[in-house]
Design an enzyme around this catalytic site. Sequence first.
Site, PDB file in Angstrom:
ATOM      1  N   VAL A 183      41.652  -6.157  13.889  1.00 18.07           N
ATOM      2  CA  VAL A 183      41.553  -6.093  12.429  1.00 18.07           C
ATOM      3  C   VAL A 183      40.091  -5.950  12.028  1.00 18.07           C
ATOM      4  O   VAL A 183      39.258  -6.796  12.371  1.00 18.07           O
ATOM      5  CB  VAL A 183      42.166  -7.347  11.784  1.00 18.07           C
ATOM      6  CG1 VAL A 183      41.981  -7.312  10.268  1.00 18.07           C
ATOM      7  CG2 VAL A 183      43.645  -7.469  12.133  1.00 18.07           C
ATOM      8  N   ASP A 207      42.281 -22.702  15.684  1.00 20.42           N
ATOM      9  CA  ASP A 207      40.823 -22.818  15.773  1.00 20.42           C
ATOM     10  C   ASP A 207      40.092 -22.107  14.643  1.00 20.42           C
ATOM     11  O   ASP A 207      38.999 -22.524  14.255  1.00 20.42           O
ATOM     12  CB  ASP A 207      40.336 -22.234  17.106  1.00 20.42           C
ATOM     13  CG  ASP A 207      40.761 -23.084  18.300  1.00 20.42           C
ATOM     14  OD1 ASP A 207      41.355 -24.154  18.075  1.00 20.42           O
ATOM     15  OD2 ASP A 207      40.507 -22.675  19.443  1.00 20.42           O
ATOM     16  N   GLU A 257      35.895 -29.803  34.080  1.00 24.48           N
ATOM     17  CA  GLU A 257      36.926 -29.283  34.978  1.00 24.48           C
ATOM     18  C   GLU A 257      36.376 -28.190  35.885  1.00 24.48           C
ATOM     19  O   GLU A 257      36.692 -28.123  37.078  1.00 24.48           O
ATOM     20  CB  GLU A 257      38.112 -28.778  34.161  1.00 24.48           C
ATOM     21  CG  GLU A 257      38.880 -29.910  33.490  1.00 24.48           C
ATOM     22  CD  GLU A 257      39.932 -29.451  32.495  1.00 24.48           C
ATOM     23  OE1 GLU A 257      40.762 -30.293  32.088  1.00 24.48           O
ATOM     24  OE2 GLU A 257      39.921 -28.264  32.125  1.00 24.48           O
ATOM     25  N   GLN A 317      47.527 -28.104  20.355  1.00 28.43           N
ATOM     26  CA  GLN A 317      48.522 -28.733  19.501  1.00 28.43           C
ATOM     27  C   GLN A 317      48.308 -28.487  18.005  1.00 28.43           C
ATOM     28  O   GLN A 317      49.277 -28.194  17.277  1.00 28.43           O
ATOM     29  CB  GLN A 317      48.597 -30.232  19.790  1.00 28.43           C
ATOM     30  CG  GLN A 317      49.531 -30.588  20.923  1.00 28.43           C
ATOM     31  CD  GLN A 317      50.957 -30.107  20.660  1.00 28.43           C
ATOM     32  OE1 GLN A 317      51.506 -30.249  19.563  1.00 28.43           O
ATOM     33  NE2 GLN A 317      51.576 -29.532  21.677  1.00 28.43           N
ATOM     34  N   GLY A 336      49.088 -20.713  18.364  1.00 31.48           N
ATOM     35  CA  GLY A 336      49.555 -20.791  16.986  1.00 31.48           C
ATOM     36  C   GLY A 336      50.349 -19.583  16.555  1.00 31.48           C
ATOM     37  O   GLY A 336      51.392 -19.704  15.905  1.00 31.48           O
TER      38      GLY A 336
END
Length: 465
Positions: A86, A307, A174, A320, A22
């Site tokens: 931060v 997220d 996976e 996405q 993002g």
Amino acid sequence: MASTTAPTRNRPHVVIVGGGFGGLAAVRKLKRADVDITLIDRHTYNTFQPLLYQVATASLNPGDITWFLRAIRAKQTNVRFVKGIVTHVDHASKTLSLHGDISVTYDHVIFANGVTTNYFGTPGAEEHGVPLYKRSDALKVRDRMFANLEEFAINGQESDLRLVVVGGGATGVETAGAFAEFRNNDMPTTYPELDRGRIHITLLEMAPHVLGPFDEKLRDYARRSLEKREVDLRLNTAVKEVREDGVLVEHDGHEEFLEAGIVVWATGVTAHPTVLDWDVPQGRGGRIEVDEHQRVKDRDGAFAIGDISIGPDALPQLAQPAIQGGKHVAKVIKADLKGTTVKPFKYSDKGTMATIGKASAVAEIAHLPKLKGFLAWIIWVGLHIATLLGNRNRLATMINLSSKYLFSGSHNAIVGETPYVVSKHKVTITPLEKQRAERRILERRAASRSSSRERQSSKRPGLAD
């Protein structure tokens, strides 16, 4: 250390916290905007997390899936990078405080810092389980696996080796599938002195199925593919405790301890604890609450994407939504500069996919029928290579995955350093054929003893019917 404050700019200053999917999408969308951008991340690199398990299972180099964040300036000069964490946000003065007495002022800030592993309060999970969320995690899993194998190769398999994966989502499936393929396909060649039958891959999942978000038929296919690869799949099984030497699990009210050399924790995420000090409204999972434009509620000039954000419509924590959210916020900022508005953010679901191993995957892709098997796997490979950042990464990943999947004679695992193995007793290295003969003799003796016990049991009074 002297306080460092970012110099005042004539142009608006956009600060982006987090160099993931993002954050980078927002940076690139602001390339031609009349703004100065500061990108802040605790790492100097972006990690392509969907392929971390390939590093953990010795198929990819860590450099194949990481991208130097400062390289973004090669094609975009209105951005600078600052490595930092931060620690505090002053929304009134629009100032971020970073670890080490560093402050950064902003006109707009985008929180795109992602999340971290959620251990759900499971005793011992954080201390003894290894997540798959960072590059260092993947390397730890890989090196620990080879350390165990080298130990067995010298000192013999006095006990079985179990690799436990907790969580039946995409990452867990996976990872378990890749471990099983390494054991089944590579170990007979690279570790001929070890008994493959004593290496167990166990996948634990609380739900009655794996890959919960997928269609039922795809979930069933994934289960069958795992079982075909001889993964010890345990559904409806909860982890009660993780210990240094294994996990305590519960199934149908019965507890069992599974001895394990590695416990991979691949279930659930939550917000970083530092977000508590950012003075932002937090919702489920500690995620930052945003409106229909990804603006942080009641915090002027602040946005959150990916997220770490949760809006009116909860979105899946995938790449996405983060990418689309980053692009939308960039549009909002550019519209604000022009005094115009844009439509509310609307997520376009492009689908999701997961692979179980070579020629085996499941995919739910928008405008396509539900896919499984070889076709889904080919799409999965192509999409993941194309989505990587940087041509070097794409080329290296394509070469390494081709070596693994296309050339069956190649067993060249990508390994690191393992501790020197000290023999526990006197060891004499004998020819492999002699070892095999000795093993066959022991196996025949064990089978004979088992058969004898069964015959004796059948002759006991009251047992024969």
